[in-house]
Design a protein around this motif. Structure first.
Motif, PDB file in Angstrom:
ATOM      1  N   GLN A  85       1.011  -1.104  -0.071  1.00 11.89           N
ATOM      2  CA  GLN A  85       0.179  -0.114  -0.071  1.00 11.89           C
ATOM      3  C   GLN A  85       1.010   1.331  -0.094  1.00 11.89           C
ATOM      4  N   PRO A  86       0.826   1.962  -0.973  1.00 11.15           N
ATOM      5  CA  PRO A  86       1.758   3.310  -0.964  1.00 11.15           C
ATOM      6  C   PRO A  86       1.862   4.005   0.157  1.00 11.15           C
ATOM      7  N   ASP A  87       0.888   4.482   0.661  1.00 14.97           N
ATOM      8  CA  ASP A  87       0.583   5.126   1.948  1.00 14.97           C
ATOM      9  C   ASP A  87       1.581   4.583   3.203  1.00 14.97           C
ATOM     10  N   ALA A  88       1.353   3.041   3.250  1.00 18.61           N
ATOM     11  CA  ALA A  88       2.159   2.582   4.432  1.00 18.61           C
ATOM     12  C   ALA A  88       3.507   2.677   3.888  1.00 18.61           C
ATOM     13  N   VAL A  89       4.145   2.369   2.794  1.00 17.01           N
ATOM     14  CA  VAL A  89       5.283   2.562   2.279  1.00 17.01           C
ATOM     15  C   VAL A  89       6.099   3.899   2.674  1.00 17.01           C
ATOM     16  N   ARG A  90       5.302   5.020   2.215  1.00 13.72           N
ATOM     17  CA  ARG A  90       5.728   6.200   2.732  1.00 13.72           C
ATOM     18  C   ARG A  90       5.931   6.149   4.310  1.00 13.72           C
ATOM     19  N   MET A  91       4.768   6.162   4.865  1.00 18.47           N
ATOM     20  CA  MET A  91       4.851   6.058   6.437  1.00 18.47           C
ATOM     21  C   MET A  91       6.062   5.461   6.999  1.00 18.47           C
ATOM     22  N   ALA A  92       6.389   4.421   6.405  1.00 25.98           N
ATOM     23  CA  ALA A  92       7.643   3.561   7.098  1.00 25.98           C
ATOM     24  C   ALA A  92       8.898   4.410   6.675  1.00 25.98           C
ATOM     25  N   ILE A  93       9.064   4.829   5.495  1.00 24.84           N
ATOM     26  CA  ILE A  93      10.127   5.355   4.800  1.00 24.84           C
ATOM     27  C   ILE A  93      10.179   6.684   5.767  1.00 24.84           C
ATOM     28  N   ALA A  94       8.932   7.459   6.137  1.00 27.97           N
ATOM     29  CA  ALA A  94       9.213   8.680   6.967  1.00 27.97           C
ATOM     30  C   ALA A  94       9.458   8.290   8.462  1.00 27.97           C
ATOM     31  N   LEU A  95       9.014   7.180   8.924  1.00 28.11           N
ATOM     32  CA  LEU A  95       9.729   6.723  10.331  1.00 28.11           C
ATOM     33  C   LEU A  95      11.072   6.280  10.094  1.00 28.11           C
ATOM     34  N   ALA A  96      11.684   5.583   9.225  1.00 27.05           N
ATOM     35  CA  ALA A  96      13.189   5.481   9.001  1.00 27.05           C
ATOM     36  C   ALA A  96      13.977   6.825   9.007  1.00 27.05           C
ATOM     37  N   TRP A  97      13.267   8.002   8.115  1.00 26.50           N
ATOM     38  CA  TRP A  97      13.947   9.158   8.163  1.00 26.50           C
ATOM     39  C   TRP A  97      13.990   9.938   9.569  1.00 26.50           C
ATOM     40  N   GLU A  98      13.103   9.829  10.113  1.00 18.86           N
ATOM     41  CA  GLU A  98      12.940  10.437  11.403  1.00 18.86           C
ATOM     42  C   GLU A  98      13.992   9.777  12.457  1.00 18.86           C
ATOM     43  N   MET A  99      14.131   8.667  12.409  1.00 18.31           N
ATOM     44  CA  MET A  99      14.992   7.713  13.355  1.00 18.31           C
ATOM     45  C   MET A  99      16.335   7.986  13.083  1.00 18.31           C
TER      46      MET A  99
END
Length: 102
Positions: A85-99
């Protein structure tokens, strides 16, 4: 709708200070020289995520994310582009970026 590697790259590079590295066949995006996301093969992303968030991603999006045995001890998930799901992938990438930007 299938998530493409190009879409992943555009989104990752839209985040502040993210730079593309890796190779043509295995591009990766980093912030402060720390991995955010990498294309492992044409259908699989490896995304760094906080362990505290990993289970909730897996529970909410079981068709999008998985954790193979070799990654269980690491802050990583795999995302399967053909069913993600595109939104889920973007959310995970945003979490990774934040971390990783800390």
């Amino acid at each position: 709708m299938r998530v493409t590697p190009d879409e992943v790259g555009r989104y990752a590079q839209s985040l502040p200070q993210v730079k593309r590295k890796g190779t043509e066949s295995r591009p990766a995006w980093y912030v402060n020289d720390r991995l955010v996301v990498r294309l492992d093969d044409p259908n699989t992303l490896v995304i760094r995520v906080p362990l505290s968030e990993r289970e909730s991603l897996l529970d909410a999006y079981p068709d999008t994310f998985g954790v193979p045995p070799r990654m269980e001890a690491h802050h990583k998930v795999e995302a399967y582009l053909d069913q993600a799901q595109p939104d889920a992938v973007r959310m995970a990438i945003a979490l990774a970026w934040e971390m990783q930007r800390r």
